[in-house]
Design a protein around this motif. Structure first.
Motif, PDB file in Angstrom:
ATOM      1  N   ARG A 291      48.135  57.771  55.764  1.00  0.00           N
ATOM      2  CA  ARG A 291      47.482  58.160  54.418  1.00  0.00           C
ATOM      3  C   ARG A 291      46.656  59.553  54.558  1.00  0.00           C
ATOM      4  N   ALA A 292      46.099  59.902  55.988  1.00  0.00           N
ATOM      5  CA  ALA A 292      45.491  60.957  56.258  1.00  0.00           C
ATOM      6  C   ALA A 292      46.389  62.106  56.155  1.00  0.00           C
ATOM      7  N   THR A 293      47.776  62.114  56.787  1.00  0.00           N
ATOM      8  CA  THR A 293      48.831  62.717  56.931  1.00  0.00           C
ATOM      9  C   THR A 293      49.213  63.445  55.443  1.00  0.00           C
ATOM     10  N   ILE A 294      49.426  61.921  54.623  1.00  0.00           N
ATOM     11  CA  ILE A 294      49.923  62.498  53.111  1.00  0.00           C
ATOM     12  C   ILE A 294      48.796  63.231  52.490  1.00  0.00           C
ATOM     13  N   LEU A 298      49.617  67.130  51.111  1.00  0.00           N
ATOM     14  CA  LEU A 298      49.699  67.496  49.708  1.00  0.00           C
ATOM     15  C   LEU A 298      48.720  68.417  49.329  1.00  0.00           C
ATOM     16  N   LYS A 299      47.487  68.642  50.082  1.00  0.00           N
ATOM     17  CA  LYS A 299      46.458  69.539  49.971  1.00  0.00           C
ATOM     18  C   LYS A 299      46.971  70.864  50.420  1.00  0.00           C
ATOM     19  N   SER A 441      53.121  65.732  36.950  1.00  0.00           N
ATOM     20  CA  SER A 441      53.389  66.930  37.756  1.00  0.00           C
ATOM     21  C   SER A 441      53.581  66.806  39.154  1.00  0.00           C
ATOM     22  N   PRO A 442      54.945  66.682  39.462  1.00  0.00           N
ATOM     23  CA  PRO A 442      54.643  66.078  41.030  1.00  0.00           C
ATOM     24  C   PRO A 442      54.382  67.316  42.174  1.00  0.00           C
ATOM     25  N   ILE A 443      54.186  67.002  43.291  1.00  0.00           N
ATOM     26  CA  ILE A 443      53.658  68.120  44.074  1.00  0.00           C
ATOM     27  C   ILE A 443      54.411  68.374  44.986  1.00  0.00           C
ATOM     28  N   LEU A 444      54.765  69.555  45.569  1.00  0.00           N
ATOM     29  CA  LEU A 444      55.925  70.139  46.293  1.00  0.00           C
ATOM     30  C   LEU A 444      55.851  69.427  47.595  1.00  0.00           C
ATOM     31  N   ASN A 445      56.906  69.096  48.354  1.00  0.00           N
ATOM     32  CA  ASN A 445      57.043  68.473  49.720  1.00  0.00           C
ATOM     33  C   ASN A 445      57.484  69.774  50.612  1.00  0.00           C
ATOM     34  N   PRO A 446      56.321  70.404  51.179  1.00  0.00           N
ATOM     35  CA  PRO A 446      56.491  71.852  51.928  1.00  0.00           C
ATOM     36  C   PRO A 446      57.583  71.219  53.132  1.00  0.00           C
TER      37      PRO A 446
END
Length: 511
Positions: A291-294, A298-299, A441-446
């Protein structure tokens, strides 16, 4: 015969290490795989085992020396040379018969995957004194990406737990010790069992007098102005390691009075005071590594990319009619149900060929265009969102895509995904519709430059050929990195996806 002991592979981007401790001295008899010395890099501590049994003839790199990969550390005299030195070795005391019956086997951290250097021990399924079978699950480790189960390498009795729940271990750490063979029949002693899971107490000053701290730790303490008494060592026999000094420096900085400098801006706003009656009904749980990595990724995506979202809607009646006509024959032939995801994957693959910048990424000052499609498919699991990758999806048929997505979905929910199965994606599809989402609005997956959001299928009135009709409609959302994808390209991509989904025959004709 003389056998060389050399520096092992230290890991990606690590080219040198410091010889921290020698556990043997010249003339000592060593067994194969017995630990000879410990190397310290700027990331991890590496133990060097003996490649063969024999006598340690010479130490080439003393403690404190800096050595490169494959550098010569020592030499071992094996065979006849070792045998001649045997009388000078102090004879080992004869063990009691019961002790000889059982062999102690270390339980080590399994391979965690590329770029993963540590894990957290989340759960122990066995306790000290329990009998275990070969391959029976002993504990579960949690990394920032996947959960890893650790099986018992042998049948026997769990005699010692070296890493209790909640502790952080590196990729080569020992987790526990299992007594195998006849020793497994005897219950573990009560006293050791009571203390096995507890962390080892800090070494007393008297005990630490004979412990040599790591050279890198000594240097770090001198630079930070710390004494050995101010640092808690976690190495062998309380030995202070470089990371122990870093923790002590961080702790000292946190404890420093606020008046020493201007108050820095907090990473997150402090929580407002909570009434006592509310606090008593709250539960505080430490955030999992996943969860911390997610949260961090995302940020980072929001802070790094120039993220923008464009929307459209698609009439799903064409796909639904095709599924209803062929779903039974499809499942009978291919052994998998025909879902919607294969249509969306194929539609995106076609659109990515026309608008390749959506399938590209920024690398420094370059744009990397990918002549393949590794499709990430976001999957919700009990521990958080993961994105397994369907590799070369553009070269796969509908049945192969459905089978792969089903397989990855099951493995994701069971926490069985490997690191390789979650790396290298070039574009992502996220289906919030399965949870009832109408639009988002989905967030990009860098470092990807595009992600398609699917949503709930809902009957809505639409105008078709001048007539108002009820059709199953779905909103689509494409979030993209505006640094690399222009608005025209993003809109064109989404329109091509819409066209392919509303007329699936275009997918067969490659239009």
């Amino acid at each position: 015969m003389t056998i060389e002991v050399r520096v092992p592979t230290l890991g990606e981007s690590v080219s040198e290490a410091t010889v921290a401790t020698w556990f043997k001295k010249p003339g000592d008899i060593v067994a194969q795989d017995e630990m000879l010395c410990e190397l310290e890099t700027d990331k991890v501590t590496v133990e060097v085992p003996a490649p063969a049994a024999g006598r340690l003839a010479e130490i080439v790199a003393p403690e404190g020396a800096t050595v490169g990969v494959n550098a010569l550390l020592a030499q071992i005299a094996a065979g006849a040379e070792a045998a001649t030195a045997q009388p000078t070795q102090q004879p080992a005391p004869k063990a009691a018969p019961k002790a000889e019956e059982g062999k102690m086997t270390d339980v080590m951290v399994p391979t965690l995957g590329e770029s993963v250097t540590e894990a957290t021990v989340s759960t122990w399924f066995k306790k000290v004194g329990d009998a275990v079978a070969v391959d029976e699950m002993l504990c579960e480790l949690e990394t920032d990406k996947v959960s890893v189960e650790v099986p018992s390498p042998v049948a026997g009795v769990l005699t010692e737990i070296l890493a209790p729940e909640g502790s952080t271990v590196d990729a080569k750490a020992r987790l526990a010790v299992v007594a195998e063979g006849a020793a497994a029949a005897a219950p573990a002693p009560a006293a050791p069992a009571a203390t096995a899971a507890a962390p080892a107490p800090a070494a007393t000053p008297a005990a630490r007098a004979d412990v040599e701290d790591a050279p890198a730790a000594k240097k770090a303490m001198a630079e930070a102005g710390l004494t050995a008494a101010e640092v808690t060592g976690t190495g062998r026999d309380g030995r202070i390691m470089k990371e122990d000094v870093a923790r002590a420096v961080a702790g000292k900085a946190e404890a420093a009075p606020a008046v020493a400098s201007a108050v820095p801006a907090p990473a997150a706003p402090p929580r407002a005071p909570v009434p006592a009656e509310d606090a008593a009904r709250e539960e505080r749980v430490k955030m999992t590594r996943l969860r911390a990595t997610i949260a961090r990724r995302l940020k980072d995506a929001q802070n790094t990319a120039a993220m923008l979202t464009t929307y459209n809607e698609v009439d799903m009646s064409g796909i639904m009619d095709l599924r209803n006509a062929y779903k039974d024959a499809f499942e009978k032939k291919h052994g998998v149900k025909m879902g919607f995801m294969s249509f969306f994957v194929k539609a995106c693959c076609h659109a990515l060929k026309e608008v390749p910048e959506v399938n590209a990424e920024i690398d420094g000052g370059d744009v990397v265009y990918k002549n393949y499609v590794h499709m990430g498919v976001a999957v919700g699991t009990p521990s958080g969102l993961v994105v397994p990758v369907v590799r070369d999806a553009d070269q796969m048929g509908f049945a192969a895509i459905e089978k792969k997505i089903a397989e990855l979905g099951v493995r994701a929910r069971d926490g069985k995904l490997s690191m390789a199965e979650m790396q290298g994606g070039s574009f992502t599809i996220s289906n919030g519709g399965v949870y009832g989402s109408l639009m988002s609005s989905p967030i990009l997956n860098p470092p990807q430059s595009g992600i398609l959001g699917m949503h709930k299928i809902q009957d809505r009135p639409v105008v078709v050929n001048g007539q108002i009709v009820i059709r199953p409609m779905m909103y689509l959302a494409l979030s993209y990195d505006h640094r690399i994808v222009d608005g025209k390209g993003a809109v064109t991509f989404l329109v091509r996806v819409k066209e392919a989904l509303e007329d699936p025959r275009r997918l067969l004709m490659d239009l």
